[in-house]
Write an enzyme that holds these catalytic residues in place. Structure first.
Site, short mmCIF file in Angstrom:
data_model
loop_
_atom_site.label_atom_id
_atom_site.label_comp_id
_atom_site.label_asym_id
_atom_site.label_seq_id
_atom_site.Cartn_x
_atom_site.Cartn_y
_atom_site.Cartn_z
N TYR A 163 3.14 5.74 43.11
CA TYR A 163 2.30 5.25 44.21
C TYR A 163 1.34 6.33 44.72
CZ TYR A 163 1.32 3.69 49.05
OH TYR A 163 0.72 3.34 50.23
N LYS A 167 -3.02 6.53 45.55
CA LYS A 167 -3.67 6.75 46.85
C LYS A 167 -4.61 7.96 46.79
CE LYS A 167 -2.56 3.18 48.34
NZ LYS A 167 -3.39 2.19 49.05
N1 LIG Z 1 2.45 0.70 55.70
C1 LIG Z 1 2.18 2.02 55.55
O1 LIG Z 1 2.90 2.90 56.07
C2 LIG Z 1 1.01 2.44 54.77
C3 LIG Z 1 0.25 1.57 54.00
N2 LIG Z 1 -0.84 2.04 53.29
C4 LIG Z 1 -1.64 1.15 52.49
O2 LIG Z 1 -2.13 0.11 53.30
C5 LIG Z 1 -2.40 -1.03 52.49
C6 LIG Z 1 -1.78 -2.25 53.15
O3 LIG Z 1 -0.38 -2.04 53.23
P1 LIG Z 1 0.56 -2.78 54.29
O4 LIG Z 1 -0.25 -3.56 55.23
O5 LIG Z 1 1.50 -1.76 54.79
O6 LIG Z 1 1.38 -3.74 53.29
P2 LIG Z 1 1.83 -5.26 53.39
O7 LIG Z 1 2.88 -5.40 52.34
O8 LIG Z 1 2.17 -5.62 54.80
O9 LIG Z 1 0.52 -6.07 52.97
C7 LIG Z 1 0.02 -5.95 51.68
C8 LIG Z 1 -1.11 -6.90 51.49
O10 LIG Z 1 -1.66 -6.73 50.19
C9 LIG Z 1 -1.67 -8.01 49.53
N3 LIG Z 1 -1.52 -7.83 48.09
C10 LIG Z 1 -0.50 -7.28 47.42
N4 LIG Z 1 -0.74 -7.30 46.10
C11 LIG Z 1 -1.96 -7.88 45.95
C12 LIG Z 1 -2.77 -8.18 44.84
N5 LIG Z 1 -2.37 -7.88 43.60
N6 LIG Z 1 -3.96 -8.77 45.06
C13 LIG Z 1 -4.39 -9.08 46.31
N7 LIG Z 1 -3.65 -8.82 47.41
C14 LIG Z 1 -2.46 -8.23 47.22
C15 LIG Z 1 -0.54 -8.77 50.14
O11 LIG Z 1 -0.74 -10.16 49.92
P3 LIG Z 1 0.49 -11.22 50.03
O12 LIG Z 1 0.82 -11.36 51.48
O13 LIG Z 1 -0.07 -12.47 49.46
O14 LIG Z 1 1.63 -10.64 49.28
C16 LIG Z 1 -0.69 -8.36 51.60
O15 LIG Z 1 -1.73 -9.06 52.21
C17 LIG Z 1 -1.86 -0.71 51.11
O16 LIG Z 1 -2.92 -0.32 50.27
C18 LIG Z 1 -0.93 0.46 51.35
O17 LIG Z 1 -0.81 1.29 50.22
C19 LIG Z 1 -1.22 3.34 53.36
C20 LIG Z 1 -0.51 4.22 54.11
C21 LIG Z 1 0.65 3.85 54.86
C1 LIG Z 2 5.26 2.65 52.17
C2 LIG Z 2 5.46 3.97 52.80
O1 LIG Z 2 6.37 3.94 53.85
C3 LIG Z 2 4.20 4.49 53.37
O2 LIG Z 2 3.13 4.23 52.47
C4 LIG Z 2 2.31 5.24 52.52
O3 LIG Z 2 1.27 5.27 51.93
C5 LIG Z 2 2.83 6.29 53.45
O4 LIG Z 2 2.69 7.52 52.91
C6 LIG Z 2 4.23 5.94 53.62
O5 LIG Z 2 4.99 6.59 52.65
#
Ligand SMILES: NC(=O)C1=CN([C@@H]2O[C@H](COP(=O)(O)OP(=O)(O)OC[C@H]3O[C@@H](n4cnc5c(N)ncnc54)[C@H](OP(=O)(O)O)[C@@H]3O)[C@@H](O)[C@H]2O)C=CC1
Ligand SMILES: C[C@H](O)[C@@H]1OC(=O)[C@H](O)[C@@H]1O
Length: 260
Positions: A163, A167
């Protein structure tokens, strides 16, 4: 209003950070195309979630459509642009946010877990960004692309060896696109969220010891909320950030700098 009458596409908008970006953008005056992918997680019924986001945006007096599509598939980016143009006439902003993080140890990582994570997080960001950039170039009106990278672009995770490179790749993609697309008035930036409480890490954070560790390590004393990230995405997408491109904004409550 920061995004008055702008047309914004958000990938991964059914929940978590993407949902917050979509609703915050609408609150700031935008009409929104919501992307999600129904096959991502069979255990989760996202239809009510998408309905709620559509209703939230309608209650703010803005328009929204939902477009299902796997960002990892090459055709999804162009299909999102067509849907946006058909519904709203153009594209001003892309929030490239969809991502997955299936936690797994390194030594026995199944190749399909590695390859799917790369395909969704990095290839998906590339293809959707490329499609948005071509649409914005054809319009001749410039635009803004904001990708959701992560603090994980800068630090490692033993259960995230598949992962964290995605990023770092998304961060690098925005830097290079800032150069490639600057001549067309298209700005490209990323946000780097720290630990934000969403479905992505709900199981990981159900370990009370791990959650307490994060809270202790974050100088601002709490995990992030999706809205903390969404406000920064909207700022970077807006004309307030008109001279910002190729930048990455940490949104982590200070976790990254807290060594000792
Ligand atoms: N949460 C955290 O701590 C952090 C998150 N991020 C990044 O933020 C972004 C959002 O994460 P987060 O909100 O936490 O995750 P969630 O799991 O809450 O949401 C993920 C979203 O991405 C969608 N998704 C997943 N796979 C696909 C795909 N193949 N095509 C289109 N849509 C897709 C999901 O759709 P569906 O609902 O239909 O499954 C959902 O809407 C990600 O890129 C993650 O890496 C970065 C840093 C920290
Ligand atoms: C999913 C993790 O908790 C989250 O995703 C990220 O990108 C952050 O670094 C955290 O590890």
């Amino acid at each position: 209003m920061l995004l008055k009458d702008k047309i914004v596409i958000v990938t991964g908008a059914s929940r978590g950070i993407g949902r917050a970006i979509a609703v915050t953008a609408a609150r700031e005056g935008a009409d929104v195309v919501l992307n999600y992918w129904g096959d991502n997680d069979a255990a989760y019924d996202r239809r009510p979630a998408i309905r709620e986001v559509l209703d939230d945006i309608a209650s703010l007096g803005r328009r929204a459509i939902a477009v299902e599509g796997n960002v990892a598939a090459r055709e999804t980016g162009p299909a999102l642009m067509r849907a946006a143009v058909d519904a709203f006439g153009r594209v001003d902003v892309l929030a490239s946010n969809a991502g997955i993080c299936p936690f797994h140890a390194f030594l026995d990582m199944p190749p399909e877990v590695f390859e799917t994570t790369m395909a969704v997080n990095l290839h998906g960001a590339f293809y959707v960004t490329q499609a948005a950039a071509n649409q914005m170039k054809a319009q001749g009106t410039g635009g803004a692309i904001v990708a959701t990278s992560s603090i994980s672009a800068l630090v490692g995770g033993g259960m995230q060896t598949h992962y964290t490179p995605t990023k770092a790749g998304v961060h690098s993609l925005m830097q290079s696109c800032a150069i490639a697309l600057g001549p067309y008035g298209i700005r490209c930036n990323s946000v780097m969220p720290g630990t934000i409480a969403t479905d992505l890490n709900a199981e990981d954070l159900s370990d009370a010891g791990k959650k307490a560790y994060f809270e202790k390590r974050i100088p601002l004393g709490r995990l992030g909320a999706p809205e903390d990230v969404a406000e920064c995405v909207v700022f970077l997408a807006s004309d307030r950030a008109r001279y910002v491109t190729g930048a990455a904004l940490l949104v982590d409550g200070g976790m990254f700098v807290n060594l000792q």
